[in-house]
Design a protein around this motif. Structure first.
Motif, PDB file in Angstrom:
ATOM      1  N   ARG A 186       0.857  -1.187   0.000  1.00 15.01           N
ATOM      2  CA  ARG A 186       0.000   0.000   0.000  1.00 15.01           C
ATOM      3  C   ARG A 186       0.893   1.236   0.000  1.00 15.01           C
ATOM      4  O   ARG A 186       1.740   1.416   0.878  1.00 15.01           O
ATOM      5  CB  ARG A 186      -0.921   0.001   1.216  1.00 15.01           C
ATOM      6  N   VAL A 187       0.698   2.099  -0.992  1.00 14.89           N
ATOM      7  CA  VAL A 187       1.574   3.255  -1.185  1.00 14.89           C
ATOM      8  C   VAL A 187       0.784   4.554  -1.066  1.00 14.89           C
ATOM      9  O   VAL A 187      -0.311   4.679  -1.616  1.00 14.89           O
ATOM     10  CB  VAL A 187       2.256   3.197  -2.579  1.00 14.89           C
ATOM     11  N   LEU A 188       1.383   5.509  -0.353  1.00 16.82           N
ATOM     12  CA  LEU A 188       0.843   6.870  -0.312  1.00 16.82           C
ATOM     13  C   LEU A 188       1.808   7.759  -1.082  1.00 16.82           C
ATOM     14  O   LEU A 188       2.982   7.874  -0.749  1.00 16.82           O
ATOM     15  CB  LEU A 188       0.712   7.368   1.129  1.00 16.82           C
ATOM     16  N   LEU A 189       1.300   8.400  -2.136  1.00 12.28           N
ATOM     17  CA  LEU A 189       2.086   9.283  -2.980  1.00 12.28           C
ATOM     18  C   LEU A 189       1.763  10.725  -2.591  1.00 12.28           C
ATOM     19  O   LEU A 189       0.613  11.133  -2.618  1.00 12.28           O
ATOM     20  CB  LEU A 189       1.736   9.031  -4.448  1.00 12.28           C
ATOM     21  N   VAL A 190       2.790  11.489  -2.220  1.00 11.80           N
ATOM     22  CA  VAL A 190       2.591  12.872  -1.808  1.00 11.80           C
ATOM     23  C   VAL A 190       3.170  13.776  -2.883  1.00 11.80           C
ATOM     24  O   VAL A 190       4.393  13.873  -3.052  1.00 11.80           O
ATOM     25  CB  VAL A 190       3.263  13.164  -0.453  1.00 11.80           C
ATOM     26  N   GLY A 191       2.290  14.419  -3.653  1.00 11.55           N
ATOM     27  CA  GLY A 191       2.725  15.261  -4.768  1.00 11.55           C
ATOM     28  C   GLY A 191       1.953  14.904  -6.021  1.00 11.55           C
ATOM     29  O   GLY A 191       1.497  13.759  -6.190  1.00 11.55           O
ATOM     30  N   ARG A 212      -2.687   5.668  -3.086  1.00 11.89           N
ATOM     31  CA  ARG A 212      -3.461   6.863  -2.779  1.00 11.89           C
ATOM     32  C   ARG A 212      -2.560   8.089  -2.952  1.00 11.89           C
ATOM     33  O   ARG A 212      -1.337   7.980  -2.873  1.00 11.89           O
ATOM     34  CB  ARG A 212      -4.011   6.800  -1.351  1.00 11.89           C
ATOM     35  N   VAL A 213      -3.179   9.239  -3.192  1.00 10.48           N
ATOM     36  CA  VAL A 213      -2.389  10.441  -3.447  1.00 10.48           C
ATOM     37  C   VAL A 213      -2.869  11.582  -2.563  1.00 10.48           C
ATOM     38  O   VAL A 213      -4.068  11.795  -2.380  1.00 10.48           O
ATOM     39  CB  VAL A 213      -2.455  10.847  -4.938  1.00 10.48           C
ATOM     40  N   PHE A 214      -1.874  12.288  -2.009  1.00  8.64           N
ATOM     41  CA  PHE A 214      -2.150  13.476  -1.194  1.00  8.64           C
ATOM     42  C   PHE A 214      -1.370  14.647  -1.780  1.00  8.64           C
ATOM     43  O   PHE A 214      -0.217  14.497  -2.185  1.00  8.64           O
ATOM     44  CB  PHE A 214      -1.724  13.252   0.259  1.00  8.64           C
ATOM     45  N   LEU A 229      -6.766   7.040  -9.211  1.00  4.14           N
ATOM     46  CA  LEU A 229      -6.283   6.806  -7.845  1.00  4.14           C
ATOM     47  C   LEU A 229      -7.315   7.276  -6.824  1.00  4.14           C
ATOM     48  O   LEU A 229      -8.311   7.918  -7.169  1.00  4.14           O
ATOM     49  CB  LEU A 229      -4.972   7.575  -7.608  1.00  4.14           C
ATOM     50  N   GLU A 230      -7.043   6.966  -5.563  1.00  3.65           N
ATOM     51  CA  GLU A 230      -7.890   7.438  -4.478  1.00  3.65           C
ATOM     52  C   GLU A 230      -7.263   8.694  -3.876  1.00  3.65           C
ATOM     53  O   GLU A 230      -6.128   8.647  -3.390  1.00  3.65           O
ATOM     54  CB  GLU A 230      -8.029   6.367  -3.402  1.00  3.65           C
ATOM     55  N   PRO A 231      -7.955   9.834  -3.897  1.00  2.00           N
ATOM     56  CA  PRO A 231      -7.388  11.053  -3.314  1.00  2.00           C
ATOM     57  C   PRO A 231      -7.495  11.046  -1.796  1.00  2.00           C
ATOM     58  O   PRO A 231      -8.404  10.435  -1.219  1.00  2.00           O
ATOM     59  CB  PRO A 231      -8.246  12.162  -3.921  1.00  2.00           C
ATOM     60  N   VAL A 232      -6.581  11.735  -1.151  1.00  3.74           N
ATOM     61  CA  VAL A 232      -6.587  11.864   0.306  1.00  3.74           C
ATOM     62  C   VAL A 232      -6.785  13.328   0.654  1.00  3.74           C
ATOM     63  O   VAL A 232      -6.016  14.193   0.205  1.00  3.74           O
ATOM     64  CB  VAL A 232      -5.266  11.349   0.915  1.00  3.74           C
ATOM     65  N   ALA A 233      -7.794  13.613   1.454  1.00  6.04           N
ATOM     66  CA  ALA A 233      -8.050  14.986   1.879  1.00  6.04           C
ATOM     67  C   ALA A 233      -7.083  15.370   2.991  1.00  6.04           C
ATOM     68  O   ALA A 233      -6.447  14.515   3.614  1.00  6.04           O
ATOM     69  CB  ALA A 233      -9.489  15.131   2.361  1.00  6.04           C
ATOM     70  N   ALA A 234      -6.986  16.673   3.255  1.00  9.28           N
ATOM     71  CA  ALA A 234      -6.046  17.163   4.261  1.00  9.28           C
ATOM     72  C   ALA A 234      -6.310  16.558   5.630  1.00  9.28           C
ATOM     73  O   ALA A 234      -5.375  16.190   6.357  1.00  9.28           O
ATOM     74  CB  ALA A 234      -6.118  18.686   4.335  1.00  9.28           C
ATOM     75  N   ASP A 235      -7.592  16.409   5.972  1.00  4.54           N
ATOM     76  CA  ASP A 235      -7.905  15.865   7.302  1.00  4.54           C
ATOM     77  C   ASP A 235      -7.758  14.340   7.357  1.00  4.54           C
ATOM     78  O   ASP A 235      -7.910  13.736   8.424  1.00  4.54           O
ATOM     79  CB  ASP A 235      -9.306  16.281   7.748  1.00  4.54           C
ATOM     80  N   GLY A 236      -7.434  13.726   6.220  1.00 12.88           N
ATOM     81  CA  GLY A 236      -7.227  12.280   6.211  1.00 12.88           C
ATOM     82  C   GLY A 236      -5.769  11.876   6.031  1.00 12.88           C
ATOM     83  O   GLY A 236      -5.454  10.698   5.845  1.00 12.88           O
ATOM     84  N   ASP A 245       2.385   1.147   3.610  1.00 13.63           N
ATOM     85  CA  ASP A 245       3.682   0.492   3.779  1.00 13.63           C
ATOM     86  C   ASP A 245       4.820   1.401   3.313  1.00 13.63           C
ATOM     87  O   ASP A 245       5.906   1.414   3.894  1.00 13.63           O
ATOM     88  CB  ASP A 245       3.748  -0.800   2.943  1.00 13.63           C
ATOM     89  N   ILE A 246       4.552   2.123   2.234  1.00 14.83           N
ATOM     90  CA  ILE A 246       5.553   3.013   1.649  1.00 14.83           C
ATOM     91  C   ILE A 246       4.929   4.386   1.433  1.00 14.83           C
ATOM     92  O   ILE A 246       3.816   4.502   0.905  1.00 14.83           O
ATOM     93  CB  ILE A 246       6.080   2.467   0.302  1.00 14.83           C
ATOM     94  N   VAL A 247       5.656   5.414   1.825  1.00 18.32           N
ATOM     95  CA  VAL A 247       5.251   6.798   1.574  1.00 18.32           C
ATOM     96  C   VAL A 247       6.314   7.398   0.663  1.00 18.32           C
ATOM     97  O   VAL A 247       7.505   7.402   0.986  1.00 18.32           O
ATOM     98  CB  VAL A 247       5.154   7.612   2.873  1.00 18.32           C
ATOM     99  N   ILE A 248       5.882   7.910  -0.489  1.00 21.05           N
ATOM    100  CA  ILE A 248       6.812   8.518  -1.441  1.00 21.05           C
ATOM    101  C   ILE A 248       6.437   9.984  -1.608  1.00 21.05           C
ATOM    102  O   ILE A 248       5.325  10.300  -2.039  1.00 21.05           O
ATOM    103  CB  ILE A 248       6.771   7.817  -2.812  1.00 21.05           C
ATOM    104  N   THR A 249       7.342  10.873  -1.246  1.00 17.86           N
ATOM    105  CA  THR A 249       7.080  12.301  -1.366  1.00 17.86           C
ATOM    106  C   THR A 249       7.851  12.869  -2.552  1.00 17.86           C
ATOM    107  O   THR A 249       9.046  12.634  -2.715  1.00 17.86           O
ATOM    108  CB  THR A 249       7.498  13.062  -0.091  1.00 17.86           C
TER     109      THR A 249
END
Length: 444
Positions: A186-191, A212-214, A229-236, A245-249
């Motif tokens: 599970r990856v969170l992409l920031v940007g 998911r993307v923030f 993708l699934e967007p992530v809101a600021a409060d989430g 598992d992985i956060v990529i900024t």
């Protein structure tokens, strides 16, 4: 004349490069607007290099020296970098070496990962920014357009371009040992910028589907809709961190978007993962180094990634460098040909003026005809063809001065030589590289 101020991963610290990526966007505009010497500027700032390409109107050594000092002080002040450290890290290129260098840079030959994909786009965007800000010049336009053309040739005609390597790919290669199954990761992409798109493509190549993307700037919804993708809101944001598992900024934000407090808060979320890998591809850094001290977190940043850059693929690199060398040589030859244009134009104008005067004299006594005039004009064109071709050949051989001397000596056209833009040589070695100290000594 064109000069290049360059600081890169070979001669500058990562911290200095990070500082130079912040607050320098307006410096080029201010330099062009206020300097007595800088007529054009294009700034290229990437994760492993900072470069300012300047068009200097004043050909004298003192003018170049002052322009370099102005630029160094301006970029240092805008970025908060120590000017002394910046001076020590900057290399100044002059003359033909500027084209050689930019062509190699745009083709990925000077990158941490030789042959990286992203740099060509960054070079194009640097020129676009200069156009928007009104800081480019005709010489810089020609230089950067030719550099982009050369990078496309390298990509399509050599094995280097086919490799399609990049810092993103290298980062994910280094993450392989920490990943059991990419498909289950599970990856969170920031940007949401160019690096985010490249990262997303590389993740999907590896079989990652849960992404998911923030966006710190609020662009997540639009980006997610385009990319599926699934967007992530600021409060989430914290909850999304907890379930990754992985956060990529890879955000262009100039402030940290992930710090230790975010990760500590995420551990309080029910079902939060106990371990995660954080990959920071941002410049300036998106992640506070303190994240590495949080239990269960591992940080992989650009500085660490750069230390693991693979060895060059020698054959592919050799082919690419040969192509770049040919392109640079052709660019220099074209510039040399342009140098003799005033002499050729003056000679043509001189001969056609003589012809017009003779035709006018013949018309006045009734001895001229339209057919004769056409024949004479054709004859003058034929006579001019050989010296025009020879002038360009001599220019390519570095003998432009002989062309101007011949035109002035044989026809008395001294104005042609006077109209030529003479570039006086700044202090440099055989490679065309000069130091800031050399510029300062010359100015004294």
């Amino acid at each position: 004349m064109l000069i290049c101020l360059t600081a890169n991963h070979r001669n500058a610290s990562f911290d200095l490069l990070e500082k130079l990526s912040v607050g320098t966007a307006d410096v080029a505009k201010n330099l062009v607007g206020t300097s007595d010497f800088v007529q054009g500027a294009v700034v290229l700032a990437t994760c492993n290099r900072f470069e300012a390409y300047l068009d200097i109107d004043e050909p004298l050594t003192a003018g170049v020296s002052l322009a370099v000092e102005e630029a160094a002080e301006s970029f240092g002040a805008a970025s908060g970098a120590d000017v002394g450290e910046l001076r020590d890290s900057l290399t100044v290129l002059c003359g033909d070496t500027v084209a050689d260098h930019l062509f190699a840079v745009s083709s990925g030959l000077e990158s941490v990962v030789v042959g990286e994909d992203e740099i060509a786009g960054q070079v194009r965007r640097a020129l676009t920014t200069a156009r928007v800000e009104g800081t480019t010049s005709s010489d810089l336009e020609r230089l950067f357009q030719r550099a982009s053309h050369t990078s496309r040739d390298v990509k399509t005609k050599t094995g280097l371009g086919g490799a399609g390597r990049s810092l993103v790919r290298l980062a994910l290669d280094l993450a392989e040992s920490r990943v059991t199954d990419w498909a289950a990761t599970r990856v969170l992409l920031v940007g949401t910028g160019q690096y985010a798109r490249v990262t997303l493509a590389n993740l999907r190549e590896r079989g990652v589907t849960d992404i998911r993307v923030f966006s710190p700037s609020g662009r997540a919804v639009v980006f997610a809709a385009k990319q599926g993708l699934e967007p992530v809101a600021a409060d989430g944001y914290v909850e999304a961190l907890a379930g990754s598992d992985i956060v990529i900024t890879c955000s262009t934000a100039e402030t940290v978007v992930l710090d230790a407090s975010h990760l500590h808060a995420s551990t309080a979320v029910p079902g939060a993962f106990t371990r995660r890998l954080v990959i920071d591809l941002g410049l300036p850094r998106n992640v506070d180094p303190g994240v590495a001290g949080v239990a269960g977190a591992e940080l992989l940043d650009l500085e660490t990634i750069s230390l693991h850059a693979p060895l060059d693929e020698l054959n592919a690199e050799s082919d690419a460098r040969a192509l770049v060398d040919r392109a640079a040589a052709e660019y220099r030859a074209g510039k040399a040909e342009a140098e003799v244009t005033p002499a050729v134009v003056a000679l043509r104008a001189h001969l056609f003026d003589l012809l017009d005067a003779e035709i006018a004299r013949s018309q006045s006594n009734g001895s001229s005809s339209e057919q004769t005039e056409r024949a004479l004009r054709h004859l003058v064109g034929v006579i001019l063809h050989s010296p025009s071709v020879r002038a360009r050949e001599l220019a390519r051989e570095g003998r432009a001065d002989e062309v101007f001397a011949a035109v002035e000596t044989l026809f008395g056209l001294g104005g042609a030589a006077a109209s030529r833009a003479a570039d006086a040589a700044a202090p440099h070695d055989a490679s065309g590289t000069v130091s800031l100290d050399a510029h300062r000594r010359a100015h004294r």
